[in-house]
Design a protein around this motif. Structure first.
Motif, short mmCIF file in Angstrom:
data_model
loop_
_atom_site.label_atom_id
_atom_site.label_comp_id
_atom_site.label_asym_id
_atom_site.label_seq_id
_atom_site.Cartn_x
_atom_site.Cartn_y
_atom_site.Cartn_z
N THR B 71 80.99 85.10 27.63
CA THR B 71 79.58 84.80 27.88
C THR B 71 78.75 84.96 26.61
O THR B 71 77.98 84.07 26.24
CB THR B 71 79.04 85.74 28.98
OG1 THR B 71 79.72 85.45 30.19
CG2 THR B 71 77.55 85.54 29.17
N HIS B 100 69.07 78.47 26.12
CA HIS B 100 69.14 79.79 26.75
C HIS B 100 68.90 79.67 28.26
O HIS B 100 69.67 80.20 29.07
CB HIS B 100 68.07 80.67 26.10
CG HIS B 100 68.02 82.09 26.56
ND1 HIS B 100 69.01 83.00 26.29
CD2 HIS B 100 67.07 82.78 27.26
CE1 HIS B 100 68.68 84.18 26.80
NE2 HIS B 100 67.51 84.08 27.40
N HIS B 104 71.65 80.18 31.38
CA HIS B 104 71.43 81.19 32.41
C HIS B 104 71.32 80.59 33.80
O HIS B 104 71.69 81.22 34.79
CB HIS B 104 70.21 82.04 32.07
CG HIS B 104 70.53 83.11 31.06
ND1 HIS B 104 70.65 82.84 29.71
CD2 HIS B 104 70.80 84.42 31.20
CE1 HIS B 104 70.97 83.95 29.07
NE2 HIS B 104 71.07 84.93 29.95
N HIS B 108 75.01 81.54 36.27
CA HIS B 108 74.33 82.74 36.72
C HIS B 108 75.31 83.87 37.05
O HIS B 108 75.00 85.04 36.85
CB HIS B 108 73.44 82.44 37.93
CG HIS B 108 74.18 82.05 39.16
ND1 HIS B 108 74.57 80.76 39.42
CD2 HIS B 108 74.63 82.79 40.19
CE1 HIS B 108 75.20 80.72 40.57
NE2 HIS B 108 75.27 81.94 41.07
N VAL B 111 76.32 85.57 33.62
CA VAL B 111 75.29 86.35 32.93
C VAL B 111 74.82 87.55 33.76
O VAL B 111 74.43 88.57 33.21
CB VAL B 111 74.09 85.46 32.52
CG1 VAL B 111 74.55 84.42 31.50
CG2 VAL B 111 73.45 84.81 33.72
N ASN B 115 74.83 91.23 32.31
CA ASN B 115 73.66 92.09 32.22
C ASN B 115 73.77 93.35 33.06
O ASN B 115 73.08 94.33 32.80
CB ASN B 115 72.41 91.30 32.63
CG ASN B 115 71.99 90.32 31.56
OD1 ASN B 115 71.92 90.67 30.38
ND2 ASN B 115 71.76 89.08 31.93
N ILE B 170 66.51 85.10 30.87
CA ILE B 170 67.57 85.73 31.68
C ILE B 170 67.18 85.71 33.15
O ILE B 170 68.02 85.49 34.03
CB ILE B 170 67.82 87.17 31.20
CG1 ILE B 170 68.53 87.16 29.85
CG2 ILE B 170 68.62 87.96 32.23
CD1 ILE B 170 68.60 88.53 29.16
N SER B 173 68.33 83.13 35.82
CA SER B 173 69.63 83.23 36.49
C SER B 173 69.51 83.87 37.87
O SER B 173 70.43 83.79 38.67
CB SER B 173 70.60 84.06 35.63
OG SER B 173 70.16 85.40 35.53
#
Lengths: 210, 210
Positions: B71, B100, B104, B108, B111, B115, B170, B173
């Motif tokens: 990723t 970006h 995302h 999904h 990411v 995260n 982010i 996502s």
DNA sequence: CCTACCGATCGGTAGG
DNA sequence: CCTACCGATCGGTAGG
């Protein structure tokens, strides 16, 4: 026995114990995740055995539900308080962003759990938390729509703008350190500036375009 | 035996199986978390027993490391490609934000794992992922600093601005759905607009201030 | 607040 | 690719 009486007197009371358990759960759930944390870990953190925890709480799920519901309720209350001080959308947005950023910086354990463990939470608590989240996002969206209606804000999609602002404040919980180079108030102000600029109502002048 | 030969011919080859396992892990890790997902769950998802998975992979940790490293590598490659097309900071930022956001939205599961599960990842892979993350954030920060140096962007703290833009992308996502009211390209463009406005270089006019 | 213990499940291996 | 199984650990209860 006298020795036993002294030991009993040294023991923290029920409310204190409950707070210790909650504190330990906040730290451990946020570091290792809900499933990555055992009741034995929480107990060890405050010097007891796992089975003794159940004298002060009902279940691991209850501990998680309490943390997540309290977090969302406090964020909602913070928004209400922040936006009550003015009727100007720009002022309201700045105050809401400052409150949002401050909460995420100072309660990073709580909000990390809130953002990561929603699927670890059983029903019906999971739906309750989701409903509170939607209320929070909608409150931001309405504030932005109000600013657009009054000609103060410019944005193509108030809902996307609300998501973007919320998410960027959430990120503060992942890097803020009290001993960092910027004070929390500086950060809160800067995020307020960024939010307003993003909505075309920023305090800073446009960059020159030669 | 003939029946056995047919059954063997029906079985997917090694590469296919490995891809099925990875796919199942992406879905389950992102939904239930790393510790919330058992090898038995992954196996059931593709119709085998947990012990058979080990003919195609080495460990659950390896599966997680592979997902997280891939990723970050793809996000970095996407940034490089997006910013290579122009020398104008505003153009570069718009292209980087679009890349970006697209990544995302379309990845999904990947990411979200990236995260949320950083602390579930064992060393040394955890430090490798963290190093890639820092590289990614620094690349954004340098782009912003370049724009400030050229007088195109306005921001008090390029690092905070970089964090804010990354985080807001982010967030996509977490809510994007392919069948939602806005197309992915509309969303990517809108986030590009928001990013540029946030840096005082937006395409939309300022709101009038009476 | 502890020890002792419950059934269930964990990631992974042995052996075929 | 399976069955059988390993030791470890899980959340939680019984009983004192």
């Amino acid at each position: 026995m006298a020795g036993s009486a002294v030991a009993r007197a040294d023991r923290p009371g029920g409310a204190v114990r409950r707070e210790q358990i909650r504190e330990a759960a906040l730290t451990l759930f946020s570091e290792r995740g809900y499933y990555g944390t055992g009741m034995e870990d929480i107990a060890a953190h405050i010097g007891m055995r796992a089975s003794s925890l159940y004298n002060h709480m009902s279940s691991k799920q209850d501990l998680l539900a309490d943390i997540m519901l309290t977090t969302m309720q406090r964020l909602l209350a913070g928004f209400e308080e922040a936006t009550a001080a003015s009727a100007e959308p720009a002022e309201q947005l700045r105050a809401a962003m400052a409150a949002h950023v401050r909460y995420h910086a100072t309660h990073h354990r709580d909000v990390r759990i809130g953002n990561r463990e929603i699927n670890s939470l059983a029903q019906p608590a999971q739906d309750e938390v989701k409903a509170l989240r939607r209320r929070y996002a909608r409150a931001w969206q309405r504030l932005i729509e109000q600013g657009v209606a009054e000609g103060r804000f410019v944005t193509r999609h108030p809902q996307l703008a609300a998501y973007a602002l919320l998410e960027m404040g959430i990120g503060v919980s992942q890097w803020y350190r009290p001993d960092g180079p910027l004070s929390l108030e500086e950060i809160a102000r800067d995020y307020g500036d960024m939010a307003l600029r993003q909505l075309g109502a920023g305090p800073a002048p446009r960059a020159p375009v030669p």
